[in-house]
Structure formats: C-alpha cells, structure tokens
Design an enzyme around this catalytic site. Structure first.
Site, PDB file in Angstrom:
ATOM      1  N   HIS A  96       0.875  -1.188   0.000  1.00 56.19           N
ATOM      2  CA  HIS A  96       0.000   0.000   0.000  1.00 56.19           C
ATOM      3  C   HIS A  96       0.907   1.232   0.000  1.00 56.19           C
ATOM      4  O   HIS A  96       1.716   1.393  -0.902  1.00 56.19           O
ATOM      5  CB  HIS A  96      -0.914  -0.119   1.224  1.00 56.19           C
ATOM      6  CG  HIS A  96      -2.075   0.823   1.276  1.00 56.19           C
ATOM      7  ND1 HIS A  96      -2.532   1.523   0.195  1.00 56.19           N
ATOM      8  CD2 HIS A  96      -2.893   1.180   2.321  1.00 56.19           C
ATOM      9  CE1 HIS A  96      -3.570   2.265   0.570  1.00 56.19           C
ATOM     10  NE2 HIS A  96      -3.798   2.078   1.843  1.00 56.19           N
ATOM     11  N   ARG A 133      -2.898  10.053 -11.121  1.00 50.56           N
ATOM     12  CA  ARG A 133      -1.997  10.708 -10.171  1.00 50.56           C
ATOM     13  C   ARG A 133      -0.547  10.571 -10.671  1.00 50.56           C
ATOM     14  O   ARG A 133       0.262  11.473 -10.527  1.00 50.56           O
ATOM     15  CB  ARG A 133      -2.157  10.078  -8.769  1.00 50.56           C
ATOM     16  CG  ARG A 133      -3.580  10.221  -8.236  1.00 50.56           C
ATOM     17  CD  ARG A 133      -3.816   9.411  -6.967  1.00 50.56           C
ATOM     18  NE  ARG A 133      -3.674   7.985  -7.175  1.00 50.56           N
ATOM     19  CZ  ARG A 133      -3.813   7.068  -6.228  1.00 50.56           C
ATOM     20  NH1 ARG A 133      -4.101   7.448  -4.989  1.00 50.56           N
ATOM     21  NH2 ARG A 133      -3.664   5.790  -6.499  1.00 50.56           N
ATOM     22  N   ASP A 159       2.423   5.634  -6.750  1.00 51.47           N
ATOM     23  CA  ASP A 159       3.727   5.603  -6.096  1.00 51.47           C
ATOM     24  C   ASP A 159       4.909   5.533  -7.065  1.00 51.47           C
ATOM     25  O   ASP A 159       6.058   5.660  -6.658  1.00 51.47           O
ATOM     26  CB  ASP A 159       3.778   4.411  -5.128  1.00 51.47           C
ATOM     27  CG  ASP A 159       2.756   4.565  -4.026  1.00 51.47           C
ATOM     28  OD1 ASP A 159       2.580   5.693  -3.550  1.00 51.47           O
ATOM     29  OD2 ASP A 159       2.121   3.571  -3.653  1.00 51.47           O
TER      30      ASP A 159
HETATM   31  N1  HAX Z   1       4.927  -6.872  -9.750  1.00 46.24           N
HETATM   32  C1  HAX Z   1       4.917  -8.235  -9.642  1.00 46.24           C
HETATM   33  N2  HAX Z   1       3.800  -8.948  -9.447  1.00 46.24           N
HETATM   34  C2  HAX Z   1       2.642  -8.268  -9.413  1.00 46.24           C
HETATM   35  C3  HAX Z   1       2.573  -6.875  -9.555  1.00 46.24           C
HETATM   36  C4  HAX Z   1       3.777  -6.163  -9.718  1.00 46.24           C
HETATM   37  N3  HAX Z   1       3.829  -4.839  -9.796  1.00 46.24           N
HETATM   38  N4  HAX Z   1       1.274  -6.501  -9.485  1.00 46.24           N
HETATM   39  C5  HAX Z   1       0.564  -7.623  -9.284  1.00 46.24           C
HETATM   40  N5  HAX Z   1       1.384  -8.691  -9.232  1.00 46.24           N
HETATM   41  C6  HAX Z   1       1.046 -10.090  -8.947  1.00 46.24           C
HETATM   42  C7  HAX Z   1       0.431 -10.171  -7.561  1.00 46.24           C
HETATM   43  O1  HAX Z   1       1.454 -10.225  -6.556  1.00 46.24           O
HETATM   44  C8  HAX Z   1      -0.377 -11.440  -7.649  1.00 46.24           C
HETATM   45  O2  HAX Z   1       0.514 -12.528  -7.540  1.00 46.24           O
HETATM   46  P1  HAX Z   1       0.091 -13.866  -6.715  1.00 46.24           P
HETATM   47  O3  HAX Z   1      -1.196 -14.314  -7.321  1.00 46.24           O
HETATM   48  O4  HAX Z   1       1.237 -14.790  -6.933  1.00 46.24           O
HETATM   49  O5  HAX Z   1      -0.074 -13.425  -5.299  1.00 46.24           O
HETATM   50  C9  HAX Z   1      -0.871 -11.398  -9.094  1.00 46.24           C
HETATM   51  O6  HAX Z   1       0.015 -10.517  -9.800  1.00 46.24           O
HETATM   52  C10 HAX Z   1      -2.284 -10.887  -9.254  1.00 46.24           C
HETATM   53  O7  HAX Z   1      -2.381  -9.625  -8.628  1.00 46.24           O
HETATM   54  P2  HAX Z   1      -3.419  -8.513  -9.165  1.00 46.24           P
HETATM   55  O8  HAX Z   1      -4.776  -9.128  -9.145  1.00 46.24           O
HETATM   56  O9  HAX Z   1      -2.921  -7.955 -10.451  1.00 46.24           O
HETATM   57  O10 HAX Z   1      -3.241  -7.389  -8.089  1.00 46.24           O
HETATM   58  P3  HAX Z   1      -3.743  -7.362  -6.584  1.00 46.24           P
HETATM   59  O11 HAX Z   1      -5.050  -6.686  -6.565  1.00 46.24           O
HETATM   60  O12 HAX Z   1      -3.654  -8.697  -5.926  1.00 46.24           O
HETATM   61  O13 HAX Z   1      -2.619  -6.452  -5.906  1.00 46.24           O
HETATM   62  C11 HAX Z   1      -1.153  -4.600  -5.720  1.00 46.24           C
HETATM   63  C12 HAX Z   1      -2.532  -5.085  -6.181  1.00 46.24           C
HETATM   64  C13 HAX Z   1      -1.091  -3.096  -5.786  1.00 46.24           C
HETATM   65  C14 HAX Z   1      -0.927  -5.051  -4.251  1.00 46.24           C
HETATM   66  C15 HAX Z   1      -0.076  -5.249  -6.646  1.00 46.24           C
HETATM   67  O14 HAX Z   1      -0.266  -4.808  -7.974  1.00 46.24           O
HETATM   68  C16 HAX Z   1       1.329  -4.944  -6.198  1.00 46.24           C
HETATM   69  O15 HAX Z   1       1.849  -5.634  -5.299  1.00 46.24           O
HETATM   70  N6  HAX Z   1       2.000  -3.896  -6.787  1.00 46.24           N
HETATM   71  C17 HAX Z   1       3.312  -3.493  -6.376  1.00 46.24           C
HETATM   72  C18 HAX Z   1       3.252  -2.758  -5.043  1.00 46.24           C
HETATM   73  C19 HAX Z   1       2.616  -1.395  -5.209  1.00 46.24           C
HETATM   74  O16 HAX Z   1       2.944  -0.633  -6.086  1.00 46.24           O
HETATM   75  N7  HAX Z   1       1.676  -1.061  -4.302  1.00 46.24           N
HETATM   76  C20 HAX Z   1       1.038   0.263  -4.272  1.00 46.24           C
HETATM   77  C21 HAX Z   1      -0.382   0.262  -4.828  1.00 46.24           C
HETATM   78  C22 HAX Z   1      -1.012   1.628  -4.778  1.00 46.24           C
HETATM   79  C23 HAX Z   1      -1.287   1.992  -3.375  1.00 46.24           C
HETATM   80  O17 HAX Z   1      -2.086   1.432  -2.664  1.00 46.24           O
HETATM   81  N8  HAX Z   1      -0.595   2.967  -2.904  1.00 46.24           N
HETATM   82  O18 HAX Z   1      -0.733   3.286  -1.635  1.00 46.24           O
END
Ligand code: HAX
Length: 427
Positions: free
Chosen positions: A263, A318, A364
């Site tokens: 997050h 953003r 981010d």
């Molecule tokens: N890099 C690698 N793998 C990723 C990814 C990324 N940037 N984005 C998603 N995935 C993976 C997930 O880890 C998940 O893997 P598993 O099934 O093995 O657990 C799979 O792809 C499916 O995920 P999703 O359905 O696309 O995304 P989620 O809703 O589960 O998760 C996240 C959303 C933001 C947590 C995820 O995209 C992520 O971890 N991104 C990188 C961290 C990040 O940038 N977080 C900030 C988000 C914005 C925010 O809240 N800011 O505060």
C-alpha cells in the site's frame, strides 16, 4: 461556528433522510455476489460498504465527489478537504476560514515531542507518526463528549473537531519527525502566513528558492487525498471508527495500514528500486537494461513496486500528474528520466505475465523521483508525506459516517470447513 461546520450542518439532515429512505425502500435489493475465490482473495470486487467522499472507476481513476482528479490537479489541498466533506469546492472566503481554523487548532503538544524523542533512533518514520497521533488520544473531544452521554445525532460534531485538530497539527508533526529522525537540526516553527501545503514544505527545511517544492507539496497533498473506501488504510480507519473509537485511534490505525509495502510504503520501495537499477548500471539505464532488471525482480519472486493496482486498469492519473510536473520542472534530472523510462518499459514486461491484472503505474511510481530531486532523499520518510494527505480522506470519511449514523462494521467470516461443506451441500 466555522464555515465548514456551518455548511456541513446544513447537509446532515437531507443526507440522513435520503439514506434512510433509500434503505427502507430498496434495502433488500442485491448489489453484489461473493464467490469462494473472493472470500479467500481479500474480498476483491465485493460491494459491501459505502463511501461517498470519492470513488475509483477502474477505467478513470480517482473521482472526488463526482469530479475526476485530472480536473483537480491544481486545486489547493484545503479545497480538497472541503470538497471531500461537503461535495462542493469552497469559495475564497470559505477556504480562508478553513485555513484560519487550521491555525486555531495548530500546535503539537510538548509531550508528543518527548514521546518521539524517547523512541529508538532508528524507528520507522511511519511508526513515529502513528505513535504521535495515538499519543494525543487523550485530547479527543469525541471521547470526552461520549463519556458525558452525547446523543447519537451529535457524534459527527466532536468527530469533526478532532479531525480538524489532527489535520491542523499533521504538517508540523510530520516535518518535526523528519528533522528529528534524520538529524536535520532543530524543528522549524510554522509560518502563520503560509497555507497548509507551503507551511509543511517550509517546516521540512529543504532549500526552495523558487517556491517549486512548495508547489510540489501542494500538488502531492491534493493527489493523495482519498481513494474510495475499500483500500487498506481507509477501510481500517473506517472499521475502527465504526466501533465509535475516536478519530485519534481511527486515523492512527488507518495509517498503520498505509505503512504496508503493498500500500503506501510502495513509494519508498519504488524509488529504492529506481536507485538500485541506476547504481547497478552506473547511471540512467538503457531500455534493455531496465527490462532485464524488471525480469530479475520478478524472477526473484518480488513485485515491481509502483506498478499494478487492485482496482485501476489504466495509468493512474496521479502518476500522470507527477510525470507532467517532472517534465516541466526537472526534465534533465537522471532519476526522473529513469522513472520516465521505467514507465516506457515495465508495463510491456508486466503485460507478459497473465496473472497481473494491471501492468500500469500507480501513484507511487512517480512521486519519489520528484521528492529526491528537491533534496528529500530519505525514502523511508515518503509514506509520511502520503499520510498527511490521506488523513484528509480518512477524516472526511469518518465525519460523513458519524453524520449519517453508520453502524458498527461486522462482516461474517467462515471457516474453511464451513465453506467446503457449503460447496459440497449446494453444488
Ligand atoms: N509486480 C509483480 N507482481 C505483481 C505486480 C507487480 N507490480 N502486481 C501484481 N502482481 C502479482 C500479484 O502479486 C499477484 O501474484 P500472486 O497471485 O502470486 O499473489 C498477481 O500478480 C495478481 O495480482 P493482481 O490481481 O494484479 O493485483 P492485486 O489486486 O492482488 O494487488 C497490488 C494489487 C497493488 C498489491 C499489486 O499490484 C502490487 O503488489 N503492486 C506493487 C506494489 C505497489 O505498487 N503497491 C502500491 C499500490 C497503490 C497503493 O495502494 N498505494 O498506496
């Protein structure tokens, strides 16, 4: 009475009547279904809560009270809080009144600095921020009024007062944490002539001869303000508030959620990733080098920070705003150029991985490079900046919830055994 309180008072009864009549007439209509995957999958996509301050359509990004964020990029953060609470942008007079209110409620108490000074020197700045807010809980007007036997219809009023106090002290508190945690010298007192964002920039103590950093801070505070109700920090804050815990408990709790790397902490992780790739290749990397680094990150079982989103399916507006700001004010900066090149490269890599629902940059991915350029180089601090802004969303959601009288949150959980039996019996 402040103009914000006055304005909000006039909105409460119509809002209560509207919601009650709606529930009475349509309470039994179905808006969502839940399957086993969603039960195990963080409730993704399940419509089971209300948030009227903002919403996030997957193909548009943040919409604040009906206004798409891209129309609000240059809006004062003070106006955003007014908008979140009331559904309208304030007049100049109303903004001035809100700024005066912040000044009235300002002033971090001495005991808070003592608590912070007593913490381990290597405490994470987010832990310091959340601890400081919680330490002030004894000042809650909500808790005092509740203990006196306040009526339910009045809950919103001391909630708003506590929220005003929290928002008023946050820039001073957050800037003080920066200076203490990173040995930047004595705290800088707030300048009463400055607005909320510029005052925060000034108290951080970074060089800003042209006022561009203050401009960036205003935009930063505007862009991070809210992101509907289901994200971890908003939901945590909302859930805690629904137990009628006061705003100090609720906002501190919500920010504990923002401190997670999936997050709000992603902004710290993101710039770290960019600097790592630059260190590895001795400067701004080529497209091929970036691609390889992204694949190496994925193969190591790590996420590429700043990319992907639980709701969005487009480039986060953003991020667009930060990219445009960077192109205008720091186009020649190698860190910014790398962030821009990552944007040209990483989505193509992530698109090749089927399970990733959203290969695009989130908020981010871009902000850190700009902060870095202006001398704010301590990545671990970045989520604190995010928090100062997101507190507006949390606070407005708390105020609105208490105003219409939202009940305690209590979804039903199931055991795996129950779910298996349910499926066996019914399918
Ligand atoms: N890099 C690698 N793998 C990723 C990814 C990324 N940037 N984005 C998603 N995935 C993976 C997930 O880890 C998940 O893997 P598993 O099934 O093995 O657990 C799979 O792809 C499916 O995920 P999703 O359905 O696309 O995304 P989620 O809703 O589960 O998760 C996240 C959303 C933001 C947590 C995820 O995209 C992520 O971890 N991104 C990188 C961290 C990040 O940038 N977080 C900030 C988000 C914005 C925010 O809240 N800011 O505060």
């Amino acid at each position: 009475m402040s103009k914000l309180k006055d304005k909000f008072t006039g909105l409460i009864q119509p809002m209560r009547d509207d919601i009650r009549a709606f529930i009475k007439e349509h309470g039994d209509k179905q808006v969502s279904t839940v399957n086993v995957k969603q039960v195990y999958g963080g409730m993704r996509g399940v419509r089971a809560m209300v948030c009227d301050t903002s919403n996030v359509p997957p193909d548009k990004g943040l919409v604040v009270r009906g206004i798409p964020l891209k129309e609000l990029f240059d809006t004062w953060p003070e106006d955003i809080f007014w908008l979140l609470c009331t559904g309208e942008l304030p007049s100049d007079d109303e903004r001035k009144d809100l700024q005066d209110e912040y000044k009235k409620y300002a002033g971090v108490p001495d005991y808070v600095w003592k608590v912070l000074e007593a913490m381990p020197k290597d405490s994470h700045p987010m832990c310091m921020l959340d601890t400081a807010i919680l330490a002030m809980e004894g000042e809650s007007k909500y808790r005092a009024r509740y203990a006196e036997g306040m009526k339910k219809e009045d809950y919103w009023e001391p909630t708003m007062e506590d929220c005003m106090r929290i928002l008023a002290i946050l820039p001073e508190l957050a800037a003080g944490i920066y200076r203490l945690r990173y040995n930047k010298g004595p705290r800088i007192a707030p300048d009463p002539n400055l607005d909320w964002g510029a005052s925060y920039a000034q108290m951080l103590g970074l060089k800003d001869p042209d006022g561009i950093f203050a401009k960036l801070m205003r935009m930063y505070l505007t862009l991070h303000c809210d992101h509907e109700g289901g994200n971890v920090s908003a939901h945590a804050c909302h859930c805690i508030g629904s137990a009628l815990s006061d705003p100090y408990y609720a906002v501190s709790g919500g920010l504990n959620g923002l401190a997670g790397p999936l997050h709000g902490l992603a902004n710290q992780e993101c710039l770290k990733w960019v600097i790592e790739v630059m260190d590895k290749f001795g400067g701004a990397p080529t497209k091929e080098q970036l691609e390889k680094f992204a694949w190496d990150t994925l193969k190591a079982g790590k996420v590429v920070p700043g990319y992907g989103h639980a709701v969005l399916r487009i480039t986060d507006p953003r991020f667009d705003a930060f990219l445009a700001f960077g192109k205008k004010y720091c186009a020649d900066d190698p860190v910014f150029q790398t962030v821009s090149n990552v944007f040209d490269t990483v989505p193509g890599v992530l698109r090749q991985i089927k399970k990733i629902a959203d290969p695009w940059p989130n908020v981010d991915a871009g902000s850190g490079a700009l902060l870095y350029k202006f001398g704010l180089k301590e990545f671990e601090y970045y989520t604190v900046l995010f928090s100062v802004s997101r507190a507006m969303g949390m606070c407005s959601q708390l105020i609105v919830s208490r105003a219409w009288g939202e009940p305690i949150e209590r979804p039903k959980s199931s055991t795996t055994e129950w779910l298996k039996k349910f499926v066996a019996d019914n399918y």
